[in-house]
Design a protein around this motif. Structure first.
Motif, mmCIF file in Angstrom:
data_model
loop_
_atom_site.group_PDB
_atom_site.id
_atom_site.type_symbol
_atom_site.label_atom_id
_atom_site.label_comp_id
_atom_site.label_asym_id
_atom_site.label_seq_id
_atom_site.Cartn_x
_atom_site.Cartn_y
_atom_site.Cartn_z
ATOM 1 N N VAL A 1 0.841 -1.205 0.000
ATOM 2 C CA VAL A 1 0.000 0.000 0.000
ATOM 3 C C VAL A 1 0.874 1.251 0.000
ATOM 4 O O VAL A 1 0.586 2.229 -0.710
ATOM 5 C CB VAL A 1 -0.939 -0.014 1.219
ATOM 6 C CG1 VAL A 1 -1.767 1.263 1.282
ATOM 7 C CG2 VAL A 1 -1.851 -1.226 1.171
ATOM 8 N N GLN A 2 1.957 1.237 0.767
ATOM 9 C CA GLN A 2 2.850 2.395 0.792
ATOM 10 C C GLN A 2 3.501 2.627 -0.569
ATOM 11 O O GLN A 2 3.640 3.779 -1.003
ATOM 12 C CB GLN A 2 3.926 2.189 1.856
ATOM 13 C CG GLN A 2 3.393 2.076 3.277
ATOM 14 C CD GLN A 2 4.492 1.911 4.294
ATOM 15 O OE1 GLN A 2 5.542 2.544 4.200
ATOM 16 N NE2 GLN A 2 4.268 1.053 5.278
ATOM 17 N N ILE B 1 0.973 4.257 -2.840
ATOM 18 C CA ILE B 1 0.727 5.652 -2.468
ATOM 19 C C ILE B 1 1.857 6.549 -2.963
ATOM 20 O O ILE B 1 1.614 7.611 -3.541
ATOM 21 C CB ILE B 1 0.560 5.767 -0.941
ATOM 22 C CG1 ILE B 1 -0.746 5.114 -0.499
ATOM 23 C CG2 ILE B 1 0.587 7.238 -0.514
ATOM 24 C CD1 ILE B 1 -0.952 5.095 1.001
ATOM 25 N N TRP B 2 3.099 6.142 -2.743
ATOM 26 C CA TRP B 2 4.225 6.952 -3.204
ATOM 27 C C TRP B 2 4.232 7.054 -4.728
ATOM 28 O O TRP B 2 4.561 8.124 -5.274
ATOM 29 C CB TRP B 2 5.537 6.357 -2.724
ATOM 30 C CG TRP B 2 5.833 6.617 -1.284
ATOM 31 C CD1 TRP B 2 5.825 5.721 -0.256
ATOM 32 C CD2 TRP B 2 6.167 7.879 -0.693
ATOM 33 N NE1 TRP B 2 6.130 6.327 0.932
ATOM 34 C CE2 TRP B 2 6.345 7.661 0.697
ATOM 35 C CE3 TRP B 2 6.324 9.165 -1.197
ATOM 36 C CZ2 TRP B 2 6.686 8.690 1.571
ATOM 37 C CZ3 TRP B 2 6.665 10.183 -0.319
ATOM 38 C CH2 TRP B 2 6.838 9.943 1.039
ATOM 39 N N ASN C 1 1.699 7.082 -6.684
ATOM 40 C CA ASN C 1 0.590 7.946 -7.115
ATOM 41 C C ASN C 1 0.530 9.231 -6.291
ATOM 42 O O ASN C 1 -0.536 9.817 -6.128
ATOM 43 C CB ASN C 1 -0.740 7.193 -6.985
ATOM 44 C CG ASN C 1 -0.836 6.011 -7.925
ATOM 45 O OD1 ASN C 1 -1.149 6.157 -9.101
ATOM 46 N ND2 ASN C 1 -0.553 4.824 -7.399
ATOM 47 N N LEU C 2 1.670 9.674 -5.790
ATOM 48 C CA LEU C 2 1.691 10.878 -4.963
ATOM 49 C C LEU C 2 1.255 12.116 -5.736
ATOM 50 O O LEU C 2 0.738 13.065 -5.135
ATOM 51 C CB LEU C 2 3.101 11.092 -4.402
ATOM 52 C CG LEU C 2 3.274 12.216 -3.385
ATOM 53 C CD1 LEU C 2 2.448 11.941 -2.128
ATOM 54 C CD2 LEU C 2 4.747 12.384 -3.012
#
Length: 312
Positions: A118-119, A122-123, A125-126
């Motif tokens: 998940v991290q 997220i990074w 698609n920052l």
């Protein structure tokens, strides 16, 4: 054999018929293991779906080598970020400043609570959250700025995702190692006039390394395997390279076997190196003899060191 102690007589012990204790369950367990191993070897040899000829053709391919290089590079960089961040977080969690201690504790809680996958997503698609990144004075003028899509490449996203997550785990490992050292060691060093930095470097840290190195070695191996997650953000590591090949050739199983073989080879090398580093930092704290290379490979037990002879 009769022994008398303080007037009491111990019953005679007959050792003439002493025999080695039998362990039939050990033989049963060994037989089961041998049968399972034989079945597994037969499966590998007779099942043509493994396509060992394809495995042999791709195992040394240059494209696979490029993926291995990316995997190793990502492992080294992410672990460096994790160790550096872990040291700072561990010091912060041991600080007397309640605000700093709370902030570091919240960091560890947050990153340990969210899955690495998940991290990474997220990074990657920052830019959907922050279209542009800037550097400057908070609530003041900006010195430089740029597009998030250009700054956060798949490699940068992978380093941030893996490295920042690893820092949370390394912080707990380092903090546990420092707390494992007897506080009396620090007090004795201070009584001898040693400063805080010198006490930490010469007294506390060498003893803490015995508790820090083993789990750190395991974290390096886990990091190597965790790099396979970056395939979801299109970073050409070993797994992504294998996937790009079998998506064209439809030879899924043999290409995945190539990845498994290389992961096993690299983790085995790291495992051997970890054992020697552990032995180095365990000097003076164990009575086990030095384990040679072949003793480790063949999984032999360590030979106990006999106690020193006491001469009058």
């Amino acid at each position: 054999m009769t022994e008398k102690r303080s007037g009491d007589t111990v019953a005679d012990v007959d050792v003439a018929g002493a025999a080695h204790v039998r362990h039939p369950l050990r033989w049963v367990a060994s037989l089961v293991v041998l049968v399972l191993a034989a079945q597994f070897a037969h499966l590998l040899w007779t099942n043509d779906n493994f396509q060992w000829d394809v495995v042999g053709r791709y195992v040394n391919a240059s494209l696979i080598g490029d993926g291995i290089a990316v995997t190793l590079e990502l492992t080294v960089i992410a672990m460096a970020v994790g160790i550096a961040g872990g040291i700072l977080l561990a010091v912060g969690r041991l600080s007397d400043n309640p605000l700093l201690r709370t902030a570091c504790g919240l960091y560890v809680w947050f990153f340990r609570g969210i899955p690495v996958l998940v991290q990474l997503v997220i990074w990657y698609n920052l830019s959907a959250l922050l279209p542009r990144l800037s550097v400057g004075i908070p609530f003041g003028p900006e010195f430089a700025h740029g597009s998030t899509n250009q700054l956060i490449t798949p490699l940068v996203a992978a380093i941030l995702g893996l490295g920042l997550n690893e820092a949370a785990y390394m912080a707990e490992i380092i903090r546990g190692g420092l707390l494992a050292v007897d506080p009396g060691q620090t007090e004795a060093a201070q009584a001898l006039g040693m400063g805080g930095v010198r006490t930490f470097r010469r007294i506390v840290l060498p003893q803490a390394m015995r508790f820090i190195v083993p789990p750190t070695g395991s974290q390096v191996i886990n990091m190597l395997k965790a790099t396979s997650l970056v395939s979801v953000i299109a970073l050409a590591d070993l797994l992504y390279t294998v996937q790009s090949i079998y998506n064209r050739t439809f030879q899924t199983i043999p290409l995945l076997l190539v990845a498994c073989l290389w992961y096993l080879v690299i983790t085995s090398i790291l495992y051997v190196g970890q054992s020697f580093i552990e032995h180095h930092y365990a000097r003076g704290a164990t009575r086990n003899a030095r384990q040679g290379f072949w003793d480790f490979v063949l999984m032999r037990r360590r030979r106990p060191v006999p106690p020193p002879e006491v001469t009058a």
